[in-house]
Design a protein around this motif. Structure first.
Motif, short mmCIF file in Angstrom:
data_model
loop_
_atom_site.label_atom_id
_atom_site.label_comp_id
_atom_site.label_asym_id
_atom_site.label_seq_id
_atom_site.Cartn_x
_atom_site.Cartn_y
_atom_site.Cartn_z
N ALA A 1 0.84 -1.21 0.00
CA ALA A 1 0.00 0.00 0.00
C ALA A 1 0.86 1.25 0.00
O ALA A 1 0.55 2.24 -0.69
N VAL A 2 1.96 1.23 0.76
CA VAL A 2 2.89 2.37 0.77
C VAL A 2 3.46 2.58 -0.64
O VAL A 2 3.52 3.70 -1.15
N TYR A 3 3.87 1.49 -1.25
CA TYR A 3 4.48 1.57 -2.57
C TYR A 3 3.48 2.06 -3.62
O TYR A 3 3.86 2.76 -4.58
N VAL B 1 9.10 10.77 5.47
CA VAL B 1 9.21 12.24 5.32
C VAL B 1 9.24 12.66 3.85
O VAL B 1 8.52 13.60 3.46
N PRO B 2 10.05 12.01 2.99
CA PRO B 2 9.99 12.39 1.57
C PRO B 2 8.59 12.22 0.97
O PRO B 2 8.16 13.04 0.16
N ALA B 3 7.89 11.13 1.36
CA ALA B 3 6.53 10.93 0.85
C ALA B 3 5.62 12.08 1.25
O ALA B 3 4.80 12.55 0.45
N PHE C 1 -3.97 17.11 -6.92
CA PHE C 1 -4.41 16.96 -5.52
C PHE C 1 -4.62 15.49 -5.18
O PHE C 1 -4.34 15.04 -4.06
N ILE C 2 -5.12 14.71 -6.16
CA ILE C 2 -5.29 13.27 -5.94
C ILE C 2 -3.92 12.60 -5.75
O ILE C 2 -3.75 11.75 -4.88
N VAL C 3 -2.95 13.02 -6.56
CA VAL C 3 -1.59 12.50 -6.40
C VAL C 3 -1.09 12.81 -5.00
O VAL C 3 -0.53 11.94 -4.31
N GLY C 4 -1.28 14.05 -4.57
CA GLY C 4 -0.83 14.45 -3.24
C GLY C 4 -1.47 13.62 -2.14
O GLY C 4 -0.79 13.23 -1.17
N PHE C 5 -2.76 13.32 -2.28
CA PHE C 5 -3.46 12.52 -1.28
C PHE C 5 -2.82 11.14 -1.12
O PHE C 5 -2.56 10.69 0.00
N SER D 1 2.91 8.13 3.39
CA SER D 1 3.70 8.61 4.53
C SER D 1 3.09 8.16 5.85
O SER D 1 3.78 7.65 6.74
N VAL D 2 1.78 8.33 5.98
CA VAL D 2 1.08 7.95 7.21
C VAL D 2 1.22 6.45 7.46
O VAL D 2 1.52 6.00 8.58
#
Length: 465
Positions: A262-264, A332-334, A421-425, A431-432
């Motif tokens: 999921a992170v990837y 942090v980079p994410a 904005f979707i990319v940012g989400f 990151s979370v």
């Protein structure tokens, strides 16, 4: 979650020379393969705004789907391909993958319509399936964990450098309109970028070896040290019966593997939204800011964000290698990438837009090589092959979702602000999840340590009794 580093561990002369030779003889060649791989799969992004969309009559949504359908084919054979690599050996299997995708990529030179484009992109995904996780797995069978982050960073440099070198190269190739049999510039570009895959795939059979014992360029003591270090690591990751813990079941039943997938996903969503649509965004500068660039200039502008990304990747991974990879080296980079990418399209000049996009590119590439040090820390053998492939498979759903959703939403909204904005989400979500995974891992490690201490105390008391 801390990944072992070199702190406090003496390094022998044999170890230094063995790792240096691998860094010179193995990593650059595998990185070259990755360079060609990424250029082939993203060549469509250079072609689209520079003649292909017009010639084939593509909408933004159709381009997005054609870009993303690659990953559907990729996902179909990802895990089976990596298991085949584990069975037949990296040298033969990686060569087979490269030669196959080179042949499919060559066919893009003569694509005539949207259905053909979709079909070829799907076949290209099938042809490339297993390459990236196979390369990661191959390096893990040559390099002990304490050096793996450094080697993966050198390997991953190929990806931003593909855009630094490949973007201007693609722009230059597309200026050769009609040079070969009247081919359009974008068709000539496809022809030229596909041939290296076939050539390097053939060379792979002669350059790569499946394990250190087969390498004539290693001294006997270097071979013994490498095999001993790798065998010790694998033994520590195996159960008491000598088998990889759970085998395939360990990979598919591991909550850590699924959370890492999921992170990837978020990383890949950001990477391919950027890779596939940055040339189109730059092409839109003429309408947005009244600026005009020729094909080579567009290629140079596309390359700009990736040069600082390569520099940041190297130094961030170097820090991670020295400290041992920490959760914040990935999370942090994410977070930075997720917060920066939506801002880019609200800038008031091409320079400011590219500067913010450069921050996003730096963030994505800082996280990726450190991320890939994690799975092979707790998986080995067939479980490692399946686990790495599974993470890459689920993560690469983002490779389909990113271009398709970006194309569809940009068509609905008439711009790229909402898609970004979707990319940012998704990147913030990665990151979370990484922070959560790190906290849970620490909690489990503490629980295991407490249990071990309690067991030791109980045993001591019983012996005294």
């Amino acid at each position: 979650m801390d990944i072992p580093a070199t702190r406090g561990i003496p390094t022998s002369v044999v170890e230094k020379t063995a790792i240096r030779k691998i860094a010179i003889r193995i990593v650059p060649f595998v990185a070259l393969m990755f360079f060609i791989n990424f250029l082939d799969r993203t060549a469509i992004s250079f072609a689209a705004p520079n003649g292909m969309e017009a010639d084939l009559g593509l909408t933004a949504a159709q381009f997005g789907f054609a870009s993303g359908v690659f990953f559907i084919g990729y996902l179909v054979l990802e895990v089976p391909s990596n298991l085949a690599l584990h069975k037949f050996g990296a040298r033969i299997w990686l060569a087979r993958i490269m030669i196959t995708w080179g042949i499919v990529s060559l066919l893009f030179t003569w694509v005539q319509n949207y259905p053909q484009l979709v079909g070829l992109r799907f076949l290209l995904g099938i042809a490339e399936a297993g390459f990236f996780p196979g390369a990661i797995l191959f390096l893990s069978t040559w390099v002990p964990a304490r050096h793996r982050g450094k080697m993966l960073a050198l390997f991953y440099l190929a990806q931003p450098l593909t855009s630094v070198i490949g973007s201007p190269l693609a722009g230059w190739l597309m200026t050769h309109e009609g040079l070969l049999g009247g081919l359009a510039g974008w068709r000539f570009m496809f022809l030229c970028v596909s041939i290296p895959a076939i050539i390097v795939g053939i060379l792979c059979l002669f350059v790569l070896k499946d394990k250190p014992s087969q390498a004539k360029w290693l001294d006997e003591d270097e071979k013994l040290w490498l095999e001993g270090a790798l065998a010790k690591e694998n033994k520590e990751k195996r159960g008491g019966d000598g088998h990889a813990k759970g085998g395939l079941r360990a990979a598919f039943g591991s909550g850590r593997v699924w959370m890492l997938a999921a992170v990837y996903f978020g990383f890949i969503y950001g990477l391919y939204a950027l890779s596939f649509f940055l040339p189109t965004i730059i092409d839109g500068f003429q309408e947005q800011f009244g600026t005009t660039f020729d094909l080579f200039q567009k290629g140079m502008i596309t390359a700009i964000p990736y040069f600082p990304a390569a520099v940041v990747l190297y130094f961030w991974s170097r820090d991670a290698f020295r400290r041992g990879v920490r959760v914040w080296h990935i999370a942090v980079p994410a977070l930075v990438g997720g917060l920066s990418i939506p801002v880019a399209l609200y800038m008031n000049s091409p320079a400011a837009t590219i500067a913010v996009i450069a921050v996003t590119a730096c963030a994505i590439f800082a996280a990726l090589p450190n991320f890939w040090t994690v799975p092979t820390q707790f998986l080995t053998g067939a479980a490692a092959a399946a686990g790495v492939a599974l993470i890459n498979t689920i993560g690469n759903l983002g490779g389909f979702a990113a271009p398709y959703i970006t194309g569809v939403v940009s068509g609905w909204t008439g711009g790229y602000q909402v898609p970004m904005f979707i990319v940012g989400f998704f990147m913030v979500l990665s990151s979370v999840l990484m922070f959560v995974l790190g906290r849970n891992t620490k909690r489990n490690e503490q629980r295991d340590a407490d249990a071990a201490a309690q067991a030791t105390t109980t045993t001591t008391q019983e012996s005294h009794a």
